[in-house]
Enzyme design. Structure first.
Site, PDB file in Angstrom:
ATOM      1  N   HIS A 182       2.672   8.165 -17.254  1.00  0.00           N
ATOM      2  CA  HIS A 182       3.709   7.287 -16.704  1.00  0.00           C
ATOM      3  C   HIS A 182       4.691   6.984 -17.832  1.00  0.00           C
ATOM      4  O   HIS A 182       4.554   5.981 -18.536  1.00  0.00           O
ATOM      5  CB  HIS A 182       3.084   5.997 -16.152  1.00  0.00           C
ATOM      6  N   CYS A 234       0.803  -1.223   0.000  1.00  0.00           N
ATOM      7  CA  CYS A 234       0.000   0.000   0.000  1.00  0.00           C
ATOM      8  C   CYS A 234       0.837   1.274   0.000  1.00  0.00           C
ATOM      9  O   CYS A 234       0.466   2.285  -0.608  1.00  0.00           O
ATOM     10  CB  CYS A 234      -0.932   0.030   1.215  1.00  0.00           C
ATOM     11  N   HIS A 268       7.189  11.761 -10.475  1.00  0.00           N
ATOM     12  CA  HIS A 268       7.442  10.320 -10.456  1.00  0.00           C
ATOM     13  C   HIS A 268       8.632   9.939 -11.335  1.00  0.00           C
ATOM     14  O   HIS A 268       9.735   9.833 -10.849  1.00  0.00           O
ATOM     15  CB  HIS A 268       6.174   9.554 -10.854  1.00  0.00           C
ATOM     16  N   CYS A 321       1.848   3.698  -3.049  1.00  0.00           N
ATOM     17  CA  CYS A 321       0.910   4.713  -3.556  1.00  0.00           C
ATOM     18  C   CYS A 321       0.448   5.688  -2.472  1.00  0.00           C
ATOM     19  O   CYS A 321       0.274   6.872  -2.723  1.00  0.00           O
ATOM     20  CB  CYS A 321      -0.321   4.038  -4.158  1.00  0.00           C
ATOM     21  N   HIS A 322       0.178   5.182  -1.260  1.00  0.00           N
ATOM     22  CA  HIS A 322      -0.434   6.039  -0.229  1.00  0.00           C
ATOM     23  C   HIS A 322       0.578   6.704   0.697  1.00  0.00           C
ATOM     24  O   HIS A 322       0.211   7.610   1.447  1.00  0.00           O
ATOM     25  CB  HIS A 322      -1.415   5.209   0.620  1.00  0.00           C
ATOM     26  N   MET A 346      -7.336   1.951  -7.555  1.00  0.00           N
ATOM     27  CA  MET A 346      -7.127   1.116  -6.369  1.00  0.00           C
ATOM     28  C   MET A 346      -7.351  -0.353  -6.769  1.00  0.00           C
ATOM     29  O   MET A 346      -8.397  -0.707  -7.317  1.00  0.00           O
ATOM     30  CB  MET A 346      -8.137   1.545  -5.288  1.00  0.00           C
TER      31      MET A 346
HETATM   32 FE1  DHE Z   1       8.968   1.550 -10.771  1.00  0.00          FE
HETATM   33  C1  DHE Z   1      11.310   3.346 -12.570  1.00  0.00           C
HETATM   34  C2  DHE Z   1       8.752   4.075  -8.514  1.00  0.00           C
HETATM   35  C3  DHE Z   1       6.276   0.000  -9.293  1.00  0.00           C
HETATM   36  C4  DHE Z   1       9.355  -1.111 -12.844  1.00  0.00           C
HETATM   37  N1  DHE Z   1       9.810   3.395 -10.618  1.00  0.00           N
HETATM   38  C5  DHE Z   1      10.776   3.945 -11.461  1.00  0.00           C
HETATM   39  C6  DHE Z   1      11.149   5.233 -10.953  1.00  0.00           C
HETATM   40  C7  DHE Z   1      10.433   5.432  -9.791  1.00  0.00           C
HETATM   41  C8  DHE Z   1       9.601   4.284  -9.587  1.00  0.00           C
HETATM   42  C9  DHE Z   1      10.511   6.636  -8.890  1.00  0.00           C
HETATM   43  C10 DHE Z   1      12.167   6.168 -11.578  1.00  0.00           C
HETATM   44  C11 DHE Z   1      13.539   5.813 -11.110  1.00  0.00           C
HETATM   45  C12 DHE Z   1      14.628   6.663 -11.743  1.00  0.00           C
HETATM   46  O1  DHE Z   1      14.560   6.932 -12.940  1.00  0.00           O
HETATM   47  O2  DHE Z   1      15.530   7.100 -11.018  1.00  0.00           O
HETATM   48  N2  DHE Z   1       7.706   1.975  -9.191  1.00  0.00           N
HETATM   49  C13 DHE Z   1       7.805   3.063  -8.403  1.00  0.00           C
HETATM   50  C14 DHE Z   1       6.761   3.041  -7.391  1.00  0.00           C
HETATM   51  O3  DHE Z   1       6.624   3.854  -6.437  1.00  0.00           O
HETATM   52  C15 DHE Z   1       5.813   1.982  -7.755  1.00  0.00           C
HETATM   53  C16 DHE Z   1       4.629   2.651  -8.439  1.00  0.00           C
HETATM   54  C17 DHE Z   1       5.148   1.203  -6.632  1.00  0.00           C
HETATM   55  C18 DHE Z   1       6.053   0.491  -5.688  1.00  0.00           C
HETATM   56  O4  DHE Z   1       5.588   0.151  -4.601  1.00  0.00           O
HETATM   57  O5  DHE Z   1       7.226   0.264  -5.985  1.00  0.00           O
HETATM   58  C19 DHE Z   1       6.642   1.215  -8.792  1.00  0.00           C
HETATM   59  N3  DHE Z   1       8.002  -0.251 -11.007  1.00  0.00           N
HETATM   60  C20 DHE Z   1       6.939  -0.686 -10.305  1.00  0.00           C
HETATM   61  C21 DHE Z   1       6.535  -2.011 -10.718  1.00  0.00           C
HETATM   62  O6  DHE Z   1       5.610  -2.717 -10.203  1.00  0.00           O
HETATM   63  C22 DHE Z   1       7.343  -2.368 -11.905  1.00  0.00           C
HETATM   64  C23 DHE Z   1       6.442  -2.330 -13.130  1.00  0.00           C
HETATM   65  C24 DHE Z   1       7.963  -3.753 -11.875  1.00  0.00           C
HETATM   66  C25 DHE Z   1       9.086  -3.929 -10.911  1.00  0.00           C
HETATM   67  O7  DHE Z   1      10.152  -4.389 -11.343  1.00  0.00           O
HETATM   68  O8  DHE Z   1       8.923  -3.614  -9.738  1.00  0.00           O
HETATM   69  C26 DHE Z   1       8.333  -1.197 -11.935  1.00  0.00           C
HETATM   70  N4  DHE Z   1      10.118   1.181 -12.411  1.00  0.00           N
HETATM   71  C27 DHE Z   1      10.149   0.001 -13.092  1.00  0.00           C
HETATM   72  C28 DHE Z   1      11.147   0.089 -14.146  1.00  0.00           C
HETATM   73  C29 DHE Z   1      11.710   1.385 -14.083  1.00  0.00           C
HETATM   74  C30 DHE Z   1      11.036   2.039 -12.975  1.00  0.00           C
HETATM   75  C31 DHE Z   1      11.464  -1.010 -15.146  1.00  0.00           C
HETATM   76  C32 DHE Z   1      12.813   1.970 -14.958  1.00  0.00           C
HETATM   77  C33 DHE Z   1      12.334   2.322 -16.313  1.00  0.00           C
HETATM   78  C34 DHE Z   1      13.436   2.789 -17.229  1.00  0.00           C
HETATM   79  O9  DHE Z   1      13.302   2.541 -18.445  1.00  0.00           O
HETATM   80  O10 DHE Z   1      14.399   3.420 -16.774  1.00  0.00           O
END
Ligand code: DHE
Length: 547
Positions: free
Chosen positions: A370, A47, A327, A50-51, A88
Site C-alpha cells: 500500500h 464493507c 489500487h 473491500c468486498h 477483516m
Molecule cells: Fe484511500 C488514495 C481507495 C480508505 C486516505 N485511496 C487512495 C486511492 C485509492 C483509494 C484508489 C488512490 C487515488 C489516486 O491516486 O487517484 N481508500 C481507498 C479505498 O478503497 C479504501 C481502502 C476503503 C474505502 O472504503 O474508501 C480507502 N483512504 C482510505 C482511508 O480510510 C484513509 C486512510 C483515510 C480517509 O481519508 O478516508 C484514506 N487514500 C487516502 C489518502 C490518499 C488515498 C490520504 C492519497 C494519498 C496521496 O499521498 O496521494
C-alpha cells in the site's frame, strides 16, 4: 442543456439509496424493507470498499450467496464479530457494530446483492453546477496566500477540506465538499484545486479568489475515490478526470467548468482469465508528464488504461495487462515510470509512461503493498529506489528504478526494511530529504498506530537498518481516544513534514509538524474545526508529483 440550477448532492450516497429487496428465494432470512435499507447503508459505507458493491471480492473475499450460504448464518455472524488476521476488521468486538447490527449484516449477506442504479450523462448533467462561470472569475490572484505552499487537508468525517498555510500554519478557510471526502489534486497551473468525496461529488476550488471557494461541482456516480487533471504541455488545466467505484466508469470533464464530456465504462474482461467482470472499479489515476494521457488503474480487471486526451471525440485508449487488484501508486523520481500496487497479489506493476508499455511486475515480498504515492530515495548502493510499505506486515520494499545507471537492480526489490508493525498505509520522502517516513495507522497497538518510523538513507548500507521512532500522538498532547497517525506530507521547501493525528469525530485531532533535519517537533496545529484530518496535499508537491 446547461448545468442544473440547484441540486442537493448530499442526498444520494449509495448508502442512502432506497433499493428494493431483490427476488426472494426459499429459505431467505426474513427482513423488513426498513432493515434492508439499514443493512444496505452499513454495507455500502463499511464493507463495499473491500468486498465490492456486487460482492465479487477484491481486497476482501468474495461474498456472493453461493459462498455465504455454504458457510451459513452462524459462521458469517462470527466472522463479522471477530474479524480475521488477514485483515477483516472485528466489527463486533471492537464495538463498531452492535450485536443487533452484526445479526442484521449476517442475515443480509445471505441475500442476493443489491444492484444500485447506473449514472450516465443525464444524471451527471443534472448534478452539474457552474457556480462561478470562468468569465466571472478573477483574471489574477486576488489574495496574498503563498499558493505553492498551501496544504489541502481532508477533514474526513465533516465532509470538508481545510486550506492551511505551509508557512504560518494559519487556516485560510474550511470548504464544504463531498461525503467522507477522500483526496485532493491540483491543476497544472496550480490555480484550481479538485476534491472528490466518497459520494463521487467533485468540488473545483479557485485558489485565486480573494477567499478561495468552489466554482463548479458535479457528481460523477454514487461512489468514487480518484480525481486528476491534465498535465501535459499545451493541455494545462484543460481537462479533469474522475474515476468512480459505482458505477464502474471514468469521466473526462472540462477543466474550467467540470462540464462532463465523455464517460467510459470500465466493465469488461479480467486481463488473464478473460471472464466478464460487472464491477471493475477505478482506483488511482495519474496524469502523464510525457504524453497527453491519463493513466487509469482498473482494480478488478487488472488493467492499466492509457487514456489519450488529445482528441476526446476520437478517444484512444491503450489497455495494458497488468495484475489484479490495482489500487494506488506514484511516479519514480524521473516521473517517467509509474509504479502501482496490485495489492491483493503482493505485486507492483511498472508502466513506462514515455513508451506506453508495461516494464515489469515485481513481487514486493510483503503482504498487501500500500504505497500511497510511494517514496523516492537515493540509495547509497543501488541509486534511485522507490519504496512501498504494506498493510499486512511491517516490511517496506525498496525497488530499484534506474534501468540506465543500475540495470541489475532495476525493478527488483533491492532491500527490505522492517518498520513499526503491520497496518501501514503511507510512506513519504522528498528530493531534499535523507529520510524515509513510514506510518502504521491501522495497527491495533495504540503506541504503534500513534508513531512514525524514520529510516536514514545513509543507514541503508547496513543489512538491517534501524529506525528512529517519532511519538507523534504524544507530541500532539492528545490523551483521549486512540488517534492514528497517518500520511506524511512535505512542505514546498522539503524541510518539514506534516502528519495527521486522526482521532474520533467528537474528539480532538491535530496536525503535527516535524523538522526533517533534526527530527524534532516543530509545531502542533490544533483547531476545533480540524475534525478527523487524514490526507494532506501540498499544492506544489501534488502538482509536480514530488514525493
Ligand atoms: Fe484511500 C488514495 C481507495 C480508505 C486516505 N485511496 C487512495 C486511492 C485509492 C483509494 C484508489 C488512490 C487515488 C489516486 O491516486 O487517484 N481508500 C481507498 C479505498 O478503497 C479504501 C481502502 C476503503 C474505502 O472504503 O474508501 C480507502 N483512504 C482510505 C482511508 O480510510 C484513509 C486512510 C483515510 C480517509 O481519508 O478516508 C484514506 N487514500 C487516502 C489518502 C490518499 C488515498 C490520504 C492519497 C494519498 C496521496 O499521498 O496521494
Amino acid at each position: 442543456n446547461g448545468p442544473a440550477a440547484s441540486y442537493e448532492p448530499s442526498m444520494t450516497t449509495l448508502g442512502q439509496l432506497n433499493i428494493e429487496i431483490p427476488g426472494r428465494r426459499e429459505g431467505d432470512p426474513v427482513m423488513t424493507q426498513e432493515e434492508y435499507n439499514t443493512a444496505n447503508k452499513i454495507y455500502f459505507e463499511r464493507c463495499a470498499g473491500c468486498h465490492g458493491v456486487l460482492r465479487k471480492g477484491a481486497t476482501g473475499k468474495a461474498l456472493t450467496v453461493d459462498i455465504t450460504r455454504e458457510n451459513g448464518y452462524e459462521y458469517v455472524r462470527d466472522f463479522i464479530t471477530y474479524g480475521s488476521p488477514a485483515g477483516m476488521p472485528n466489527w463486533g468486538t471492537s464495538g463498531d457494530m452492535s450485536e443487533a447490527e452484526v445479526d442484521l449484516m449476517a442475515r443480509y449477506i445471505l441475500l442476493d446483492p443489491a444492484t444500485p442504479p447506473e449514472f450516465g450523462m443525464a444524471e451527471m448533467r443534472e448534478t452539474w453546477k457552474l457556480i462561478v462561470a470562468p468569465e466571472d472569475r478573477p483574471s489574477k490572484k486576488m489574495n496574498d496566500i503563498d499558493i505553492d505552499n498551501l496544504f489541502s487537508v481532508t477533514l474526513r468525517d465533516s465532509g470538508q477540506i481545510a486550506l492551511i498555510d505551509g508557512e504560518t500554519y494559519e487556516i485560510h478557510g474550511i470548504i464544504d465538499t463531498g461525503y467522507a471526502v477522500h483526496i485532493s489534486r491540483i491543476s497544472a497551473s496550480g490555480r484550481y484545486l479538485f476534491v472528490i468525496g466518497r459520494d463521487a461529488l467533485v468540488n473545483m476550488i479557485d485558489l485565486w479568489m480573494e477567499t478561495p471557494a468552489t466554482v463548479a461541482q458535479i457528481k460523477v456516480g454514487a461512489e468514487a475515490r480518484s480525481i486528476e487533471t491534465s498535465k501535459m504541455k499545451g493541455f494545462e488545466d484543460k481537462y479533469a478526470i474522475a474515476g468512480a467505484y459505482w458505477p464502474p466508469q471514468y469521466v473526462i470533464m472540462d477543466g474550467d467548468t467540470l462540464e462532463p464530456l465523455k464517460i467510459k465504462s470500465t466493465r469488461g474482461m479480467v486481463y488473464d482469465t478473460q471472464e466478464y467482470h460487472p464491477e471493475p472499479r477505478v482506483a488511482a489515476i495519474v496524469a502523464s508528464h510525457y504524453r497527453p494521457e491519463f493513466i487509469v488503474n482498473v482494480k478488478e480487471t487488472g488493467k492499466i488504461l492509457l487514456v489519450d486526451y488529445s482528441d476526446i471525440k476520437n478517444l484512444k485508449v491503450t489497455e495494458i495487462e497488468a495484475e489484479r487488484f490495482l489500487h494506488d501508486g506514484g511516479f519514480d523520481s524521473t516521473k517517467r515510470y509509474f509504479l502501482t500496487a496490485a495489492n491483493a497479489r503482493g505485486k507492483v506493476a511498472v508502466i513506462d509512461t514515455k513508451e506506453g508499455t508495461l516494464t515489469a511486475i515485481t513481487e514486493t515480498g510483503g503482504q498487501t503493498p500500500h504505497p500511497g504515492r510511494g517514496a523516492n530515495l537515493m540509495h547509497p548502493t543501488f541509486g534511485p529506489v522507490w519504496a512501498t510499505s504494506h498493510l499486512g506486515d511491517e516490511s517496506i520494499a525498496l525497488i530499484g528504478t534506474d534501468p540506465e545507471g543500475h540495470p541489475d537492480s532495476a525493478w527488483k526489490v533491492v532491500q527490505t526494511l522492517y518498520g513499526l508493525g503491520g497496518g501501514s498505509l503511507f510512506v513519504k520522502s522528498h528530493p531534499k530529504s535523507e529520510n524515509l517516513y513510514v506510518d502504521a495507522p491501522l495497527n491495533p497497538d495504540a503506541e504503534v498506530s500513534g508513531s512514525i518510523a524514520v529510516f536514514k538513507t545513509g543507514d541503508l548500507t547496513q543489512e538491517e537498518p534501524e529506525y528512529t521512532t517519532l511519538p507523534i500522538v504524544e507530541w500532539a498532547g492528545i490523551a483521549e481516544g486512540q488517534p492514528r497517525v497517518v500520511q506524511g506530507e512535505f512542505n514546498v521547501d522539503g524541510d518539514e513534514i506534516w502528519f495527521s493525528v486522526w482521532n474520533g469525530k467528537d474528539l480532538e485531532s491535530a496536525i503535527v509538524v516535524v523538522d526533517d533535519k533534526t527530527l524534532e517537533l516543530k509545531h502542533v496545529i490544533k483547531d476545533p474545526r480540524l475534525i478527523t484530518p487524514t490526507g494532506k496535499f501540498n499544492v506544489f508537491n501534488t502538482r509536480q508529483d514530488v514525493y
